[in-house]
Write a protein that holds these residues in place. Structure first.
Motif, PDB file in Angstrom:
ATOM      1  N   ARG A  62       0.843  -1.183   0.000  1.00 13.57           N
ATOM      2  CA  ARG A  62       0.000   0.000   0.000  1.00 13.57           C
ATOM      3  C   ARG A  62       0.887   1.244   0.000  1.00 13.57           C
ATOM      4  O   ARG A  62       1.972   1.254   0.593  1.00 13.57           O
ATOM      5  N   ALA A  63       0.408   2.276  -0.673  1.00 13.85           N
ATOM      6  CA  ALA A  63       1.146   3.541  -0.695  1.00 13.85           C
ATOM      7  C   ALA A  63       1.176   4.131   0.708  1.00 13.85           C
ATOM      8  O   ALA A  63       0.255   3.913   1.512  1.00 13.85           O
ATOM      9  N   PRO A  64       2.208   4.891   1.044  1.00 11.65           N
ATOM     10  CA  PRO A  64       2.246   5.550   2.357  1.00 11.65           C
ATOM     11  C   PRO A  64       1.001   6.411   2.565  1.00 11.65           C
ATOM     12  O   PRO A  64       0.449   6.987   1.620  1.00 11.65           O
ATOM     13  N   LEU A  65       0.570   6.512   3.806  1.00 12.72           N
ATOM     14  CA  LEU A  65      -0.659   7.248   4.123  1.00 12.72           C
ATOM     15  C   LEU A  65      -0.485   8.765   4.015  1.00 12.72           C
ATOM     16  O   LEU A  65      -1.479   9.490   3.891  1.00 12.72           O
ATOM     17  N   VAL A  66       0.755   9.215   4.053  1.00 13.67           N
ATOM     18  CA  VAL A  66       1.002  10.662   4.015  1.00 13.67           C
ATOM     19  C   VAL A  66       0.465  11.252   2.718  1.00 13.67           C
ATOM     20  O   VAL A  66       0.773  10.787   1.618  1.00 13.67           O
ATOM     21  N   GLY A  67      -0.392  12.263   2.857  1.00  9.36           N
ATOM     22  CA  GLY A  67      -0.891  12.973   1.686  1.00  9.36           C
ATOM     23  C   GLY A  67      -2.011  12.286   0.943  1.00  9.36           C
ATOM     24  O   GLY A  67      -2.368  12.707  -0.162  1.00  9.36           O
ATOM     25  N   ARG A  68      -2.582  11.237   1.505  1.00  9.63           N
ATOM     26  CA  ARG A  68      -3.712  10.592   0.825  1.00  9.63           C
ATOM     27  C   ARG A  68      -4.765  10.159   1.837  1.00  9.63           C
ATOM     28  O   ARG A  68      -4.517  10.112   3.050  1.00  9.63           O
ATOM     29  N   ARG A  69      -5.943   9.823   1.312  1.00 13.23           N
ATOM     30  CA  ARG A  69      -7.040   9.363   2.160  1.00 13.23           C
ATOM     31  C   ARG A  69      -6.905   7.864   2.461  1.00 13.23           C
ATOM     32  O   ARG A  69      -6.303   7.114   1.691  1.00 13.23           O
ATOM     33  N   ILE A  70      -7.462   7.465   3.572  1.00 11.75           N
ATOM     34  CA  ILE A  70      -7.561   6.036   3.892  1.00 11.75           C
ATOM     35  C   ILE A  70      -8.620   5.415   2.995  1.00 11.75           C
ATOM     36  O   ILE A  70      -9.719   5.953   2.827  1.00 11.75           O
ATOM     37  N   ARG A  71      -8.277   4.286   2.409  1.00  7.60           N
ATOM     38  CA  ARG A  71      -9.223   3.571   1.539  1.00  7.60           C
ATOM     39  C   ARG A  71      -9.958   2.538   2.396  1.00  7.60           C
ATOM     40  O   ARG A  71      -9.383   1.522   2.808  1.00  7.60           O
ATOM     41  N   LEU A  72     -11.221   2.846   2.670  1.00  6.45           N
ATOM     42  CA  LEU A  72     -12.071   2.032   3.547  1.00  6.45           C
ATOM     43  C   LEU A  72     -12.978   1.150   2.698  1.00  6.45           C
ATOM     44  O   LEU A  72     -13.750   1.647   1.879  1.00  6.45           O
ATOM     45  N   GLY A  73     -12.889  -0.148   2.902  1.00 11.22           N
ATOM     46  CA  GLY A  73     -13.778  -1.094   2.233  1.00 11.22           C
ATOM     47  C   GLY A  73     -14.821  -1.615   3.205  1.00 11.22           C
ATOM     48  O   GLY A  73     -14.503  -1.921   4.357  1.00 11.22           O
ATOM     49  N   ILE A  74     -16.064  -1.697   2.754  1.00 11.78           N
ATOM     50  CA  ILE A  74     -17.167  -2.200   3.588  1.00 11.78           C
ATOM     51  C   ILE A  74     -17.809  -3.365   2.859  1.00 11.78           C
ATOM     52  O   ILE A  74     -18.165  -3.252   1.684  1.00 11.78           O
ATOM     53  N   VAL A  75     -17.951  -4.496   3.538  1.00 10.42           N
ATOM     54  CA  VAL A  75     -18.570  -5.684   2.948  1.00 10.42           C
ATOM     55  C   VAL A  75     -19.916  -5.917   3.623  1.00 10.42           C
ATOM     56  O   VAL A  75     -19.986  -6.108   4.837  1.00 10.42           O
ATOM     57  N   ARG A 101     -11.126  12.521   4.364  1.00  8.11           N
ATOM     58  CA  ARG A 101     -10.241  11.611   5.108  1.00  8.11           C
ATOM     59  C   ARG A 101     -10.369  10.162   4.660  1.00  8.11           C
ATOM     60  O   ARG A 101      -9.434   9.374   4.848  1.00  8.11           O
ATOM     61  N   PHE A 102     -11.535   9.821   4.072  1.00  5.80           N
ATOM     62  CA  PHE A 102     -11.788   8.424   3.709  1.00  5.80           C
ATOM     63  C   PHE A 102     -12.321   8.330   2.280  1.00  5.80           C
ATOM     64  O   PHE A 102     -13.221   9.077   1.888  1.00  5.80           O
ATOM     65  N   GLU A 103     -11.774   7.400   1.534  1.00  7.59           N
ATOM     66  CA  GLU A 103     -12.309   7.028   0.226  1.00  7.59           C
ATOM     67  C   GLU A 103     -12.987   5.675   0.428  1.00  7.59           C
ATOM     68  O   GLU A 103     -12.328   4.677   0.763  1.00  7.59           O
ATOM     69  N   THR A 104     -14.295   5.652   0.251  1.00  8.80           N
ATOM     70  CA  THR A 104     -15.078   4.486   0.666  1.00  8.80           C
ATOM     71  C   THR A 104     -15.487   3.624  -0.523  1.00  8.80           C
ATOM     72  O   THR A 104     -15.988   4.124  -1.532  1.00  8.80           O
ATOM     73  N   PHE A 105     -15.302   2.309  -0.353  1.00  7.81           N
ATOM     74  CA  PHE A 105     -15.694   1.301  -1.336  1.00  7.81           C
ATOM     75  C   PHE A 105     -16.687   0.371  -0.641  1.00  7.81           C
ATOM     76  O   PHE A 105     -16.372  -0.188   0.409  1.00  7.81           O
ATOM     77  N   SER A 109     -25.639   5.909  -3.367  1.00  2.00           N
ATOM     78  CA  SER A 109     -25.392   7.326  -3.635  1.00  2.00           C
ATOM     79  C   SER A 109     -24.471   7.957  -2.598  1.00  2.00           C
ATOM     80  O   SER A 109     -23.947   9.044  -2.816  1.00  2.00           O
ATOM     81  N   ARG A 110     -24.280   7.261  -1.461  1.00  5.04           N
ATOM     82  CA  ARG A 110     -23.513   7.837  -0.361  1.00  5.04           C
ATOM     83  C   ARG A 110     -22.063   7.362  -0.292  1.00  5.04           C
ATOM     84  O   ARG A 110     -21.331   7.764   0.608  1.00  5.04           O
ATOM     85  N   VAL A 111     -21.672   6.481  -1.193  1.00  5.45           N
ATOM     86  CA  VAL A 111     -20.283   6.033  -1.217  1.00  5.45           C
ATOM     87  C   VAL A 111     -19.686   6.356  -2.581  1.00  5.45           C
ATOM     88  O   VAL A 111     -20.389   6.419  -3.584  1.00  5.45           O
ATOM     89  N   GLU A 112     -18.393   6.554  -2.603  1.00  6.66           N
ATOM     90  CA  GLU A 112     -17.737   6.910  -3.861  1.00  6.66           C
ATOM     91  C   GLU A 112     -17.669   5.738  -4.827  1.00  6.66           C
ATOM     92  O   GLU A 112     -17.765   5.914  -6.039  1.00  6.66           O
ATOM     93  N   HIS A 113     -17.468   4.544  -4.294  1.00 10.23           N
ATOM     94  CA  HIS A 113     -17.273   3.375  -5.145  1.00 10.23           C
ATOM     95  C   HIS A 113     -18.199   2.257  -4.666  1.00 10.23           C
ATOM     96  O   HIS A 113     -18.114   1.824  -3.519  1.00 10.23           O
ATOM     97  N   TRP A 114     -19.069   1.818  -5.546  1.00 13.16           N
ATOM     98  CA  TRP A 114     -20.003   0.733  -5.236  1.00 13.16           C
ATOM     99  C   TRP A 114     -19.639  -0.466  -6.105  1.00 13.16           C
ATOM    100  O   TRP A 114     -19.576  -0.367  -7.322  1.00 13.16           O
ATOM    101  N   ARG A 115     -19.383  -1.594  -5.470  1.00 16.23           N
ATOM    102  CA  ARG A 115     -19.026  -2.809  -6.203  1.00 16.23           C
ATOM    103  C   ARG A 115     -20.137  -3.846  -6.023  1.00 16.23           C
ATOM    104  O   ARG A 115     -20.419  -4.267  -4.906  1.00 16.23           O
TER     105      ARG A 115
END
Length: 736
Positions: A371-384, A409-413, A430-436
């Motif tokens: 994973r890329a370093p957290l500095v300067g980016r959002r946490i990528r949160l996955g929800i199942v 702060r969070f990029e949500t999948f 509609s409330r999350v950026e990425h829907w799988r």
């Protein structure tokens, strides 16, 4: 390549035939060994190479299967089936570009076949290349039409199914309308038309066009095929059309009285609809006609629904210990243990660890994730989750969290793994950026997608409940994994790193009961901040003068023998009081009769009891106005029901137990500042009920201002709760 002599060729042919027999028996390992033996005798035996690849697919040995397909294609680069199935394998593995490339090679080999362009269209839509997908779709239709006038309907049907899989109901609707139009001219049977009408109804339901959908479901119910009627009943039940689904299967049984499967299907649905006596009788009829492999599981489910947790637990453990155990059997055993009066907290924790330890074998190492370093980016949160749909507790609690999550702060999948969809599903989307859309993904596919999305923290919202993916988490699909909300306690599953709790449900010192590390949220673990406006009852002086009504709206499995004994003691100690019990089970006369008998056996006059069956959520919330004091069951406390009761002005009398599931009520009441409603043992529980019932003036004053009181507290503030969750998530990821 050296050709075999006649004797070797003869032996290779015999070995190949033996391998095919094992393949037909679904003994994949034996078949694979025999196909490989045949190839050792005759390396050019192309059919054996292809069959070996197929065995490896079924054994989930994905990389070996890819090499086996490549070996087949080295023997014959024009093998259409090898290119096609290699494409299917790449799609299963989440490698869509390679899948499309394989399908295009298959199309070059056999341009007259429709399967490859149809499969390519599916993958291209998954990639978002809708123009290329449409071209492939049209190519499939043209090839199908050249072969058989009825095949274009099948192409439209399959394309609609693919589109529904990925949640594109609008495009699925187009394909289904085209299929229906084709059916009018290609000689389709009435049952074929009914199948299309059923799926059209499903697509319309997902688009919120309920009246149109119901009209199509009604038209489809005229079908006579057992398979068609079964499919229709499944769709109807999924959309909470219980009575309609039952009527369809009852008609199916009338049309097919000699079918053991028709009896089984009806028994299963009756159990799901809480018609337990009828389900048991129908199951016996099915078993008299043919062996029913699922009979033990159904009997365990029926026992649990009747409140017999120990019988359910024994049956599920029996199933979990079988060599061919279904993955859900252990989870069902774990759930049953939470309801047992006989198991203490330590025994429940140990059972969970024992049941699920094998799931972690061969798991991916945490250090293998890049994973890329957290500095300067959002946490990528996955929800199942499979549970973002109307009335489900996960949906009720998580919608405000999705609304409030800080996108800076969070990029949500969100990986949606369920079959049920409605307007709440669309709201979550509609409330999350990425829907799988992941309902059709196996665990390998889903893990690949999660890794491709570079998820930092993967959040489970199911635990051991329905549509769960515990095996995915046990095998580790992300560098940090946590569980929350769906399951009231520790999962016991290896590689689930964190459990979200609070200072009451998971107090300091509880660590031995948890296989996960504990992250404690302030206030209470679950924040009830409904987005629907449920009118608050107008509690007045008349409420203080009416006969006092205790109540519980909890499901029947929570009404354990210990719980009923305590409630009977309370009724005996509070003359003139009543007990109102509401649950889905009590739509069934048999369940009402059973619990009337149980309470009567404890000295309760049946005239003091009232049973109510299921209603819609809005109506259910309004019914809390008929309850003065809610009685919390044990050891499995109310969760959603207790918070709903409080929101509607009904205080909850609870007993603080020893583990998460038996401390939820204490968590809610302490967060509400109502510590005097939390008992420490059985005697205090009964005495507290008597005292609270005696002071009707104080009780009325509390009821009148209870919602206002809650709304002013942090534990009922969705924004504050979400900020606390975000802090916990950040600590989990940064501490990894």
């Amino acid at each position: 390549m050296n050709e075999p002599n006649d004797e070797a060729a003869h032996e290779a042919a015999n070995t190949f035939n033996q391998a095919n027999a094992a393949f037909r028996a679904q003994d994949w390992a034996t078949a694979l060994a025999s196909f490989e033996a045949a190839l050792a005798l005759q390396p050019s035996l192309e059919p054996a190479a292809l069959q070996a690849a197929r065995c490896l697919v079924r054994l989930a040995r994905w990389m070996d299967a890819r090499e086996a397909f490549a070996r087949t294609l080295r023997l014959n680069p024009a093998n259409y089936s090898a290119w096609l199935e290699a494409g299917h394998l790449c799609r299963q593995m989440g490698e869509l570009g390679q899948a499309v490339a394989a399908y295009r090679r298959a199309m070059d080999v056999a341009p007259e076949r429709y399967e490859a362009p149809l499969a390519a269209a599916r993958c291209l839509e998954l990639q978002g290349d809708f123009g290329a997908a449409q071209a492939a779709y049209e190519q499939a239709l043209q090839a199908a039409a050249r072969k058989d006038a009825a095949l274009p309907r099948a192409v439209h049907w399959h394309m609609a199914a693919y589109r529904l899989e990925r949640g594109d109901a609008a495009r699925a609707l187009q394909s289904l309308r085209a299929a229906l139009a084709a059916a009018s001219t290609d000689g389709a049977s009435a049952d074929d038309v009914a199948d299309i009408q059923t799926e059209l109804g499903e697509a319309l339901m997902r688009l919120g066009r309920r009246d149109e959908a119901l009209a199509l479901f009604t038209a489809a119910s005229a079908a006579t095929s057992e398979a068609t009627l079964t499919r229709l009943s499944e769709r109807a039940f999924r959309h909470n059309l219980w009575q309609e689904a039952l009527a369809v299967l009852q008609r199916c049984l009338e049309l097919h009285p000699g079918s053991a499967q028709a009896h089984w299907n009806l028994a299963h649905l009756q159990a799901e609809c809480w018609q337990l006596d009828e389900a048991e009788a129908m199951l016996q009829r099915a078993e008299a006609m043919a062996p029913m492999p699922g009979a033990t599981s159904m009997r365990a489910s029926i026992a649990g629904r009747r409140g017999d947790a120990d019988t359910a637990l024994a049956l599920y453990r029996q199933l979990a210990q079988a060599p061919d155990a279904a993955p859900t059997a252990a989870s069902s055993a774990a759930m049953s243990a939470l309801y047992s009066d006989r198991l203490d907290a330590q025994a429940v924790a140990q059972l969970h660890r024992t049941l699920f330890a094998p799931l972690g074998r061969g798991a991916r190492a945490r250090g293998s994730f890049k994973r890329a370093p957290l500095v300067g980016r959002r946490i990528r949160l996955g929800i199942v989750s499979a549970d973002f749909h109307h009335q489900h507790p996960v949906n009720i609690f998580m919608q405000p969290v999705l609304r409030e999550l800080d996108r800076s702060r969070f990029e949500t999948f969100l990986y949606f793994t369920g079959p049920s969809r409605d307007d709440q599903t669309q709201l979550a989307r509609s409330r999350v950026e990425h829907w799988r859309e992941a309902a059709t993904f196996n665990d390998v596919q889903l893990a690949r997608q999660i890794d491709a999305d570079a998820i930092d923290l993967l959040l489970d919202l199911a635990g051991h409940t329905g549509q769960q993916r515990m095996r995915l988490f046990a095998q580790r699909a992300a560098p940090v994994q946590a569980t929350y909300l769906g399951y009231p306690g520790s999962t016991g599953v290896p590689n689930v790193d964190w459990l979200l709790g609070d200072a009451v449900v998971t107090p300091p010192g509880c660590e031995a009961l948890c296989s996960e590390a504990v992250a404690r949220l302030p206030g209470t673990v679950f924040c009830f901040a409904p987005e629907v406006d449920y009118p608050y009852p107008a509690y007045g002086a008349a409420h203080a003068r009416r006969p006092l009504t205790f109540g519980s709206f909890n499901n029947v499995p929570k009404l354990t023998p210990r719980t009923l004994r305590l409630w009977a003691r309370i009724l005996a100690a509070v003359p003139g009081s009543r007990l109102l019990l509401k649950a889905p089970s009590f739509g069934d006369a048999g369940a009402v009769r059973l619990f009337t008998q149980r309470l009567q056996g404890l000295g309760v006059d049946p005239a003091r009891l009232e049973f109510r069956g299921p209603t819609g959520l809005t109506d259910m919330m309004a019914e809390y106005a008929d309850v003065d004091i809610a009685l919390d069951p044990l050891p499995y406390n109310g969760g959603t029901t207790s918070l709903q009761a409080l929101w509607m002005g009904v205080p909850v009398l609870t007993l603080e137990g020893a583990h998460f599931v038996s401390r939820m009520g204490a968590s809610f009441m302490r967060a509400a500042g109502l510590d005097d409603w939390v008992a420490g043992d059985d005697e205090a529980y009964v005495a507290m009920a008597v005292a609270k019932a005696a002071d009707r003036t104080a009780l009325l004053a509390l009821k009148q201002g209870l919602r206002q009181r809650l709304a002013a507290l942090p534990a009922w503030d969705a924004r504050a709760h979400t900020r606390a969750m975000e802090q916990a998530f950040e600590a989990m990821v940064r501490g990894a």
